[in-house]
Design a protein around this motif. Structure first.
Motif, short mmCIF file in Angstrom:
data_model
loop_
_atom_site.label_atom_id
_atom_site.label_comp_id
_atom_site.label_asym_id
_atom_site.label_seq_id
_atom_site.Cartn_x
_atom_site.Cartn_y
_atom_site.Cartn_z
N LEU A 165 5.23 1.67 -11.02
CA LEU A 165 5.36 0.19 -11.83
C LEU A 165 5.36 -1.10 -11.15
O LEU A 165 4.53 -1.93 -11.07
CB LEU A 165 6.67 0.29 -12.58
CG LEU A 165 6.52 1.45 -13.99
CD1 LEU A 165 7.68 1.52 -14.78
CD2 LEU A 165 5.52 1.03 -14.76
N PRO A 166 6.49 -1.23 -9.96
CA PRO A 166 6.37 -2.37 -9.24
C PRO A 166 5.37 -2.92 -8.41
O PRO A 166 4.87 -4.08 -8.14
CB PRO A 166 7.73 -2.21 -8.61
CG PRO A 166 7.98 -0.73 -8.25
CD PRO A 166 7.27 -0.33 -9.52
N TRP A 169 2.71 -4.59 -10.68
CA TRP A 169 3.32 -5.95 -11.19
C TRP A 169 3.33 -6.98 -9.84
O TRP A 169 3.07 -7.94 -9.95
CB TRP A 169 4.88 -5.68 -11.46
CG TRP A 169 4.77 -5.01 -12.80
CD1 TRP A 169 3.80 -4.63 -13.69
CD2 TRP A 169 6.01 -4.20 -13.53
NE1 TRP A 169 4.21 -4.15 -14.67
CE2 TRP A 169 5.46 -3.71 -14.54
CE3 TRP A 169 7.36 -4.16 -12.90
CZ2 TRP A 169 6.21 -3.06 -15.65
CZ3 TRP A 169 7.97 -3.67 -13.80
CH2 TRP A 169 7.55 -3.07 -15.15
N PHE A 170 3.47 -6.38 -8.43
CA PHE A 170 3.83 -7.21 -7.48
C PHE A 170 2.43 -7.70 -7.08
O PHE A 170 2.22 -8.91 -6.83
CB PHE A 170 4.42 -6.45 -6.16
CG PHE A 170 4.38 -7.36 -5.11
CD1 PHE A 170 5.27 -8.11 -4.81
CD2 PHE A 170 3.37 -7.07 -3.96
CE1 PHE A 170 5.18 -9.07 -3.58
CE2 PHE A 170 3.26 -7.87 -2.75
CZ PHE A 170 4.25 -8.85 -2.63
N SER A 172 -0.11 -8.14 -9.16
CA SER A 172 -0.39 -9.20 -10.18
C SER A 172 0.28 -10.86 -9.98
O SER A 172 -0.70 -11.48 -10.22
CB SER A 172 -0.31 -8.53 -11.43
OG SER A 172 -0.59 -9.45 -12.52
N THR A 173 1.41 -10.34 -9.49
CA THR A 173 2.13 -11.68 -9.89
C THR A 173 2.41 -12.55 -8.72
O THR A 173 2.67 -13.50 -8.36
CB THR A 173 3.50 -11.40 -10.43
OG1 THR A 173 4.32 -10.39 -9.33
CG2 THR A 173 3.73 -10.96 -11.62
N SER A 180 2.99 -15.84 -11.83
CA SER A 180 2.75 -15.43 -13.10
C SER A 180 3.94 -14.50 -13.35
O SER A 180 4.38 -13.90 -12.62
CB SER A 180 1.46 -15.25 -13.53
OG SER A 180 1.30 -13.80 -12.81
N THR A 181 4.16 -14.00 -14.53
CA THR A 181 4.83 -13.14 -14.88
C THR A 181 4.08 -11.89 -16.01
O THR A 181 3.25 -12.24 -16.39
CB THR A 181 6.14 -13.70 -15.85
OG1 THR A 181 5.71 -14.11 -17.02
CG2 THR A 181 6.92 -14.70 -14.92
N VAL A 182 4.80 -10.80 -15.92
CA VAL A 182 4.40 -9.64 -16.53
C VAL A 182 5.45 -9.49 -17.74
O VAL A 182 6.40 -8.90 -17.66
CB VAL A 182 4.12 -8.36 -15.92
CG1 VAL A 182 3.62 -7.35 -16.72
CG2 VAL A 182 3.11 -8.63 -14.81
N SER A 183 4.95 -9.55 -19.03
CA SER A 183 5.71 -9.34 -20.37
C SER A 183 5.57 -7.94 -20.63
O SER A 183 4.64 -7.26 -20.61
CB SER A 183 5.22 -10.40 -21.39
OG SER A 183 4.04 -10.01 -21.68
N ILE A 184 6.71 -7.24 -20.87
CA ILE A 184 6.83 -6.10 -21.50
C ILE A 184 7.01 -5.99 -22.98
O ILE A 184 8.03 -6.24 -23.58
CB ILE A 184 8.06 -5.30 -21.03
CG1 ILE A 184 7.93 -5.25 -19.41
CG2 ILE A 184 8.24 -3.84 -21.44
CD1 ILE A 184 8.92 -4.44 -18.64
#
Length: 253
Positions: A165-166, A169-170, A172-173, A180-184
């Motif tokens: 998961l991280p 996300w890392f 991408s952001t 940017s942020t990743v919304s769940i």
């Protein structure tokens, strides 16, 4: 008469000891043969199965089997025995590529069938990514390594949560779109996390009740827990019990 009797007893003891050693060696050999899933021979994509169903699957899978046979060095062959790191790397590449295709196809299927993304993740994607873990656990369990089978399942889930998961996300952001942020977007995520911890505790209790042995009834109990978790999670995602959800999760109401 005493000397011959003693000699006869010694000869009988030696004979029994030899028979016992032979039986132990045969048992060990039989155990080794029984523990293997099959002959440890190099893969051959041109080996056509005998049954009609096997031939049908072989025809469908042959392009993929042949491509893997060409791109992944088989360490069971003497010429590729020292290139095991290349084999490991290529296996990771293939797993990544096939996982991407599986997620892409599952996303398209979910959009076409109007199935929410969290539901797809709980059902199709979860099953698709867990089948290799199940097969590897079955392989080591058949060889008598039950502890390795359980540890593999637990370790793979910890790896998925803390690395799987991280890391995306890392990327991408921090690299693709810095800042940017990743919304769940998942209804009742907090409840499912609490339920996950409860399921882990229930699994440990069931294994302890089974005497730390992998028994058939233990498998039935774990399957029941999985379907219970799946049913409860789907009711949260589809908001079938909104009053319960708003009561437990006021920040998502």
């Amino acid at each position: 008469t005493g000397a011959p009797t003693t000699g006869g007893r010694a000869a009988s003891s030696d004979m029994l000891a030899g028979m016992g050693t032979t039986q132990v060696e045969e048992t060990e050999e039989d155990g080794d043969d029984g523990s293997d899933d099959g002959p440890d021979e190099p893969a051959d994509p041109f080996d056509i199965p005998d049954s009609a169903l096997g031939k049908a699957f072989w025809v469908v899978a042959f392009p993929l089997l042949f491509t893997m046979w060409v791109t992944i060095p088989d360490c069971r062959r003497e010429v590729f025995r020292k290139y095991f790191f290349v084999t490991f790397f290529m296996c990771i590449v293939w797993i990544g590529a096939m996982s991407y295709v599986m997620v892409w196809m599952a996303t398209l299927f979910g959009i076409t069938a109007s199935i929410p993304a969290p539901v797809m993740g709980l059902t199709i994607l979860a099953a698709g990514t867990s089948i290799p873990d199940a097969l590897s656990s079955m392989a080591v369990a058949r060889k008598g390594h039950g502890d390795m089978a359980v540890s593999s399942s637990i370790g793979s889930n910890i790896f998925d949560i803390l690395i799987g998961l991280p890391v995306p996300w890392f990327i991408s952001t921090a690299m693709v779109d810095p800042g940017s942020t990743v919304s769940i977007q998942s209804e009742g995520l907090g409840i499912m996390i609490v339920l996950l911890f409860l399921m882990v505790a229930a699994v440990i209790i069931l294994i302890d009740l089974a005497g730390w042995l992998l028994l058939k009834r233990l498998g039935y109990a774990m399957m029941f827990l999985y379907f219970l978790f799946l049913a409860f999670s789907l009711t949260l995602e589809y908001q079938m019990i909104p009053s319960f959800q708003s009561c437990i999760l006021p920040w998502e109401a």
